[in-house]
Design a protein around this motif. Structure first.
Motif, PDB file in Angstrom:
ATOM      1  N   SER A 128       0.819  -1.205   0.000  1.00  0.00           N
ATOM      2  CA  SER A 128       0.000   0.000   0.000  1.00  0.00           C
ATOM      3  C   SER A 128       0.859   1.263   0.000  1.00  0.00           C
ATOM      4  CB  SER A 128      -0.929  -0.015   1.220  1.00  0.00           C
ATOM      5  OG  SER A 128      -1.750   1.119   1.238  1.00  0.00           O
ATOM      6  N   ALA A 169       2.245   1.541  -3.511  1.00  0.00           N
ATOM      7  CA  ALA A 169       1.269   1.659  -4.581  1.00  0.00           C
ATOM      8  C   ALA A 169       0.419   2.913  -4.477  1.00  0.00           C
ATOM      9  CB  ALA A 169       0.364   0.423  -4.590  1.00  0.00           C
ATOM     10  N   LEU A 183      -3.466  -3.644  -1.106  1.00  0.00           N
ATOM     11  CA  LEU A 183      -3.525  -3.080  -2.460  1.00  0.00           C
ATOM     12  C   LEU A 183      -4.873  -2.413  -2.697  1.00  0.00           C
ATOM     13  CD1 LEU A 183      -2.186  -2.765  -5.259  1.00  0.00           C
ATOM     14  CD2 LEU A 183      -3.224  -4.949  -5.888  1.00  0.00           C
TER      15      LEU A 183
END
Length: 391
Positions: free
Chosen positions: A55, A58, A107
């Motif tokens: 996380s 991304a 994600l």
């Protein structure tokens, strides 16, 4: 906040709560993973890393992507992935698959936040109280995680985790109606309200990183710490997490209101100064009084939460997606990268000493926060034209 903005802001808060509930479910899983699968401190802190590392990398990338092209569908897709990952974590047996499932949930969290924060800015006009309402939805989701997930897991074990996907459906029903009405059209002209202040944004990012290490580290190990200090039961653990997240919701709502009166930067650094004695009290005070210090720590850590988002967006007014991805991404994920180190420290010493050491982090955030300038608040209207003003 204008009446016309209240309902869509509340719907956004519901969607935010739905996705962050699954982020908050990771610490709830910890006692059950220890009991059913025999994981140790390092193993469970590795799962916090799984939820956070992907996380943290991304989310800024998603922000950069959405600065180039609006991608409103990322918000509902992120909701689905966040819930699906937690559901799978309860079903798979091996540690590598559990790690992968929790990473999938991370994600989803990363995909959701930048576009949702952009949508929240469009809906609220960047107003601090409106943005705090959007942000508090996430805090409420965290607070409801032990209330909703712990009883389900206590009754059905880890195999019952897929039942939590019902909450994803609620988030989707709240979010989907807003996408067409408030999302910018592809190719729409972007306003350029001011110059990007990258030095201030980097300092703010450092504040968010040290805050995240302290808060995520605390939430990861708080359940186990309370079982050691108060009562060795899943109920005591869930109660502590509920107090942490519920008090965090109170702090987030206070943030926007206090900022209107005294300014965002001043409120930010005063809050971090208050977090130092609160966290030391949490680590050192014996018995049920511990819960009072949990609440005080959560409020002090959470007052600046929505202020980070609006400050970041005003420091980078031409890169709202990037600012949202970094501020929200670092807030919910950067601390997980350091969680295994905290697990190693806890294994080598004790959870009490580890939590006491966390008080260094809000002290560092206070020092960094003193260097931040108070930017002019950028207020964005409903139909995309931007105007600036101070409040």
């Amino acid at each position: 906040m204008q009446t016309s903005r209240r309902v869509p802001t509340l719907l956004l808060a519901v969607g935010h709560g739905s996705v962050d509930l699954f982020q908050g479910a990771v610490p709830v899983l910890v006692p059950f993973l220890v009991a059913e699968r025999g994981y140790g401190y390092v193993a469970v802190s590795g799962l916090a890393l799984a939820a956070s590392l992907l996380s943290s990398v991304a989310q800024p990338l998603f922000g950069l992507w959405t600065d180039r092209r609006p991608l409103p569908w990322l918000a509902p897709i992120g909701l689905v992935l966040a819930g699906l990952g937690i559901a799978l974590a309860g079903l798979v047996e091996s540690y590598p698959l559990t790690f992968a499932a929790v990473a999938l949930s991370g994600l989803g969290v990363a995909a959701y936040h930048p576009e949702a924060a952009r949508l929240a800015r469009a809906v609220t006009g960047g107003d601090p109280v409106g943005m705090s309402t959007f942000s508090v939805g996430g805090n409420i989701g965290f607070a409801l995680a032990p209330v909703l997930a712990a009883p389900v897991l206590a009754l059905g074990g880890l195999q019952a985790a897929p039942l939590l996907l019902i909450l994803t459906t609620i988030g989707l029903f709240a979010t989907l109606p807003l996408l067409g009405k408030h999302s910018p059209a592809p190719g729409a002209r972007k306003s350029k309200p001011g110059k990007d202040n990258w030095p201030a944004f980097r300092t703010l990012s450092a504040v968010i990183v040290v805050r995240s290490i302290g808060y995520i580290g605390l939430s990861t190990f708080l359940g186990l710490f309370v079982q050691q200090r108060v009562h060795a039961s899943a109920t005591a653990s869930a109660a502590a997490l509920f107090v942490l997240y519920a008090a965090g919701a109170v702090g987030t709502m206070l943030g926007g209101r206090l900022a209107r009166r005294w300014g965002r930067v001043r409120v930010l650094w005063i809050s971090y100064a208050a977090a130092v004695p609160a966290l030391l009290g949490l680590a050192l005070v014996p018995g049920p009084a511990l819960y009072l210090f949990i609440a005080a720590t959560a409020i002090a850590f959470s007052v600046p939460f929505s202020l980070h988002v609006t400050l970041g967006q005003d420091y980078l007014p031409n890169r709202i997606g990037t600012a949202s991805g970094v501020t929200l991404g670092l807030a919910v994920s950067a601390g997980g990268v350091f969680a295994p180190l905290l697990g190693l420290l806890a294994d080598a010493t004790s959870l009490q000493l580890t939590l006491a050491c966390l008080a260094i982090l809000p002290a560092a955030a206070w020092l960094l926060g003193r260097r931040l300038p108070e930017p002019e608040l950028t207020v964005v209207g409903h139909n995309d034209p931007a105007r600036t003003g101070s409040r």
